[in-house]
Enzyme design. Structure first.
Site, short mmCIF file in Angstrom:
data_model
loop_
_atom_site.label_atom_id
_atom_site.label_comp_id
_atom_site.label_asym_id
_atom_site.label_seq_id
_atom_site.Cartn_x
_atom_site.Cartn_y
_atom_site.Cartn_z
N TYR A 48 -0.24 -4.39 68.33
CA TYR A 48 0.91 -5.14 67.82
C TYR A 48 0.50 -6.50 67.28
O TYR A 48 -0.35 -7.19 67.82
CB TYR A 48 1.93 -5.36 68.94
CG TYR A 48 2.60 -4.10 69.43
CD1 TYR A 48 3.51 -3.42 68.63
CD2 TYR A 48 2.33 -3.61 70.70
CE1 TYR A 48 4.14 -2.27 69.09
CE2 TYR A 48 2.96 -2.47 71.17
CZ TYR A 48 3.86 -1.80 70.35
OH TYR A 48 4.48 -0.66 70.81
N LYS A 94 4.10 -8.21 103.24
CA LYS A 94 5.26 -8.30 102.36
C LYS A 94 4.82 -8.07 100.92
O LYS A 94 3.63 -8.08 100.60
CB LYS A 94 5.93 -9.66 102.51
CG LYS A 94 5.01 -10.83 102.16
CD LYS A 94 5.69 -12.16 102.35
CE LYS A 94 4.75 -13.30 101.95
NZ LYS A 94 5.41 -14.60 101.95
#
Length: 351
Positions: free
Chosen positions: A248, A34
């Site tokens: 940043y 999964k």
């Protein structure tokens, strides 16, 4: 086009882990694939696992995953672990997907050709029938010839204290004793490592352990290997001069002339932004720090003194000195989150 970032999936490591866990559990495995095989690439992992003699079948969490896997025709049963919507039951059964059942209403909704696994809720309080109700549901399935398996899920089997896990196991055994024989499975990775062989079980379902990661207190139980190694290309090399800042927020300022490499993987690809000012990578044969804030598509590394050029690779984590466990710690996440967060822009490649 060249790949900017690649998750190399080690066939040898996966094979080793599957064999080791099967030996430890004394059973064949129902391998969870999964969440894109815990980020490793569902098709890549499923094809390899389906060829392994210790793998009985493959387990997924969503109907879409089940349909995709069933259509690969890998010759292994596919079990859906969570209930589908009523309108999905027929199409999934037509594909041969084994369906989870926890209520009499879900039994009644099964097409005659469907095979089901009874889900017993022994303490997770998430999905399935409580033990008091599970026997009636299981008998209804058995009466229709549709009871292939019976399963539950441990809540604390990966914890040092196994008291509650043993309580769950006792509740599960009581249900098994009241029903006709079927494929019984309860052990996740923690269960396999903590309990070893559990009497009466037909299968085990090791999840993250199959991909090489277990809690620290269980690491010496079995010699498991990380399956994924993530590498990303250098896009550019340039010089940052004293007093200049990087990325940043201007969080990092150069105190000396610094050669930097821009590496093509960022938080949109699953590299954790919270690892800012903590992360390191392997590049040019050395472990070097990531400078400044991690960006959406890239981050910047100090490569002063190294022969690193555009097109070279940086290793973000793997089987050696720098592991996903360390990166997850820098990113303030667990290994599950880091691995399942590796994005679709990162190519999965069997190695």
């Amino acid at each position: 086009m060249l790949s900017r970032a690649v998750a190399h999936i080690s066939a040898a490591a996966l094979d080793h882990n599957l064999s080791t866990l099967a030996q430890r559990s004394g059973t064949r495995l129902l391998l969870p694939v999964k969440a894109d095989a815990y980020g490793h690439g569902m098709e890549v992992v499923a094809r390899r696992a389906a060829a392994h003699p210790d793998v009985w079948g493959l387990a997924v969490a969503t109907p879409a995953e089940a349909e995709t896997l069933a259509r690969l025709n890998l010759g292994r049963p596919v079990l859906l672990l969570t209930p589908p919507a009523p309108e999905e039951v027929g199409p999934l059964a037509d594909l041969g997907v084994r369906l989870p059942v926890g209520t009499l209403a879900e039994v009644d909704a099964l097409p005659p050709h469907a095979q089901a696994h009874l889900k017993v809720d022994t303490g997770m309080n998430r999905l399935g029938a409580r033990p008091a109700d599970a026997v009636a549901v299981g008998r209804a399935l058995a009466g229709r010839g549709q009871l292939e398996g019976i399963y539950t899920h441990f809540a604390t089997a990966d914890e040092p204290d196994l008291t509650f896990a043993r309580t769950q196991l006792g509740r599960f055994r009581a249900v098994l004793d009241a029903l006709p024989p079927a494929l019984a499975h309860c052990a996740n990775g923690g269960g396999v490592l903590s309990f070893g062989q559990i009497e009466g079980m037909s299968l085990a379902r090791p999840g993250l352990a199959a991909y090489g990661y277990v809690p620290e207190h269980l690491r010496r139980v079995c010699p498991l290997r990380p399956v994924m190694t993530v590498r990303a290309r250098v896009n550019q090399r340039h010089t940052v001069y004293p007093g200049e800042t990087v990325s940043y927020g201007a969080l990092w300022r150069a105190e000396r002339e610094t050669e930097v490499a821009v590496v093509g993987m960022g938080y949109a690809d699953g590299y954790p932004r919270n690892a800012t000012l903590k992360a390191e990578v392997l590049i040019g044969g050395e472990r070097r720090p990531v400078l400044g804030r991690i960006c959406m598509d890239q981050f910047i590394v100090d490569v002063t003194g190294l022969d690193v050029q555009p097109g070279d690779w940086a290793e973000l984590w793997g089987e050696g000195d720098l592991t996903a466990t360390e990166v997850a710690r820098w990113g303030e996440v667990i290994e599950y989150e880091l691995l399942t967060g590796v994005g679709g822009r990162v190519e999965r490649r069997l190695a």
